[in-house]
Design an enzyme around this catalytic site. Structure first.
Site, PDB file in Angstrom:
ATOM      1  N   THR A  33       0.974  -1.340  -0.064  1.00  0.00           N
ATOM      2  CA  THR A  33      -0.043  -0.037   0.096  1.00  0.00           C
ATOM      3  C   THR A  33       0.930   1.307  -0.079  1.00  0.00           C
ATOM      4  O   THR A  33       1.937   1.384   0.590  1.00  0.00           O
ATOM      5  CB  THR A  33      -0.989   0.022   1.176  1.00  0.00           C
ATOM      6  N   ASP A  86       6.236  -4.291  -1.064  1.00  0.00           N
ATOM      7  CA  ASP A  86       5.617  -3.100  -0.365  1.00  0.00           C
ATOM      8  C   ASP A  86       6.646  -2.000  -0.008  1.00  0.00           C
ATOM      9  O   ASP A  86       7.776  -2.359   0.073  1.00  0.00           O
ATOM     10  CB  ASP A  86       5.026  -3.777   0.871  1.00  0.00           C
ATOM     11  N   GLY A  87       6.080  -0.861  -0.022  1.00  0.00           N
ATOM     12  CA  GLY A  87       7.048   0.243   0.315  1.00  0.00           C
ATOM     13  C   GLY A  87       7.378   0.272   2.059  1.00  0.00           C
ATOM     14  O   GLY A  87       6.950  -0.564   2.784  1.00  0.00           O
ATOM     15  N   ASP A  89       8.110   3.207   5.283  1.00  0.00           N
ATOM     16  CA  ASP A  89       8.423   4.688   5.728  1.00  0.00           C
ATOM     17  C   ASP A  89       9.874   4.960   6.236  1.00  0.00           C
ATOM     18  O   ASP A  89      10.691   5.779   5.937  1.00  0.00           O
ATOM     19  CB  ASP A  89       7.638   5.099   6.906  1.00  0.00           C
ATOM     20  N   LYS A  99       6.761   0.861   9.025  1.00  0.00           N
ATOM     21  CA  LYS A  99       5.690   1.010   8.281  1.00  0.00           C
ATOM     22  C   LYS A  99       4.178   1.537   8.705  1.00  0.00           C
ATOM     23  O   LYS A  99       4.010   1.498  10.069  1.00  0.00           O
ATOM     24  CB  LYS A  99       5.422  -0.358   7.402  1.00  0.00           C
ATOM     25  N   GLY A 100       3.224   1.671   7.711  1.00  0.00           N
ATOM     26  CA  GLY A 100       2.003   2.217   8.417  1.00  0.00           C
ATOM     27  C   GLY A 100       1.542   3.624   8.141  1.00  0.00           C
ATOM     28  O   GLY A 100       0.696   3.923   8.711  1.00  0.00           O
ATOM     29  N   GLU A 108      -0.859  -5.368   5.932  1.00  0.00           N
ATOM     30  CA  GLU A 108       0.517  -5.619   5.452  1.00  0.00           C
ATOM     31  C   GLU A 108       1.443  -6.592   6.368  1.00  0.00           C
ATOM     32  O   GLU A 108       2.172  -7.239   5.634  1.00  0.00           O
ATOM     33  CB  GLU A 108       1.357  -4.005   5.293  1.00  0.00           C
TER      34      GLU A 108
HETATM   35  C1  5RP Z   1       1.469   2.057   4.122  1.00  0.00           C
HETATM   36  C2  5RP Z   1       2.815   1.851   4.056  1.00  0.00           C
HETATM   37  C3  5RP Z   1       3.559   2.406   3.167  1.00  0.00           C
HETATM   38  O1  5RP Z   1       4.212   1.119   2.541  1.00  0.00           O
HETATM   39  C4  5RP Z   1       4.649   3.624   3.637  1.00  0.00           C
HETATM   40  O2  5RP Z   1       3.788   4.626   4.195  1.00  0.00           O
HETATM   41  C5  5RP Z   1       5.483   3.938   2.298  1.00  0.00           C
HETATM   42  O3  5RP Z   1       4.599   5.046   1.462  1.00  0.00           O
HETATM   43  P1  5RP Z   1       4.960   5.619   0.174  1.00  0.00           P
HETATM   44  O4  5RP Z   1       5.420   4.324  -0.903  1.00  0.00           O
HETATM   45  O5  5RP Z   1       3.807   6.399  -0.235  1.00  0.00           O
HETATM   46  O6  5RP Z   1       6.231   6.516   0.584  1.00  0.00           O
HETATM   47  O7  5RP Z   1       3.461   1.394   5.011  1.00  0.00           O
HETATM   48  O8  5RP Z   1       0.756   1.736   5.476  1.00  0.00           O
END
Ligand code: 5RP
Length: 225
Positions: A33, A86-87, A89, A99-100, A108
């Site tokens: 996400t 997944d990405g 933070d 994350k989150g 996730e």
């Molecule tokens: C969502 C997440 C995302 O992976 C995290 O916030 C990174 O987001 P982005 O790719 O927009 O920088 O953990 O719950």
């Protein structure tokens, strides 16, 4: 100089190539996400006919996948997840993550727990020597909000209720600011043990297996250990 948005595109393309080299057409692909995961989803649209199954870590990602005509399955309807992209933070060199930021941490974490391989994708601004500058998201049962806030204070955090946000699971998020995280695994367990906490955004017990990190000179591949 590439922008952060361009770096997210670069790393999504690297993840796309990585996934295609690792799994066949029958694979179940876990989808994260956020904006970086969205870039990855949009690339998958180009090969939608070859994708057998995905599972999504949020309603938002499921909707985006379906809008592209990519099949999305309930996690309980598949035998496993071959690879999860997944990405994050924040990430450290042990591939422990925070994350989150988008509030999808619990789903996730569930998809990551099931996945045979977890590929984290990020631009280089997310790599840190110590986790905690990004406020740690904690998903909480609504009636336990004050209790969990008090317990987080005892752990040295400054808890901030994320106003107006409800997760896909109907819960609230408290962001724990000001934590200097030296033992990510221990802290993950301690916070999860607070009654009323559903899950927290530390991914240390199940860290990433691979971190694809986009920088100005290309995409690097980091592995834990
Ligand atoms: C969502 C997440 C995302 O992976 C995290 O916030 C990174 O987001 P982005 O790719 O927009 O920088 O953990 O719950």
């Amino acid at each position: 100089m590439k922008t952060q948005a361009e770096l997210k595109q670069d790393v999504a393309k690297a993840a796309f190539d990585y996934v295609r080299s690792r799994v066949g057409d029958k694979a179940v692909i876990g989808i994260g996400t956020g904006s970086t995961a969205n870039c990855f989803i949009d690339l998958l649209a180009g090969i939608r006919a070859q994708i057998e199954a995905t599972v999504a870590s949020s309603e938002a990602s499921a909707e985006r996948l379906r809008a592209h005509g990519i099949p999305v399955f309930d996690l309980n309807a598949v035998d496993g997840v071959d690879i999860y992209v997944d990405g994050a933070d924040e990430a450290n060199s042990a591939l422990e993550l925070v994350k989150g930021g988008g509030g999808a941490l619990t789903r996730e974490k569930i998809v990551a727990a099931v996945a045979r391989e977890f590929v984290c994708i990020a631009d280089e601004s997310k790599l840190v020597t110590r986790l905690g500058a990004f406020p740690l998201p904690v998903e909480v049962i609504p009636m336990a909000r004050s209790h969990v806030g008090r317990e987080l204070l005892k752990l040295g955090a400054d808890p901030v209720y994320r106003q107006g946000v409800l997760t896909d699971n109907g819960n609230i998020i408290i962001d724990a600011h000001g934590l200097q995280i030296t033992d990510a695994r221990g802290l993950e367990e301690r916070i999860n043990n607070i009654t009323g906490v559903v899950c927290n955004g530390l991914f240390a017990r199940r860290a990433a297996d691979v971190l694809l990190l986009a920088g100005q000179n290309g995409v690097r591949t980091l592995r834990a250990g």
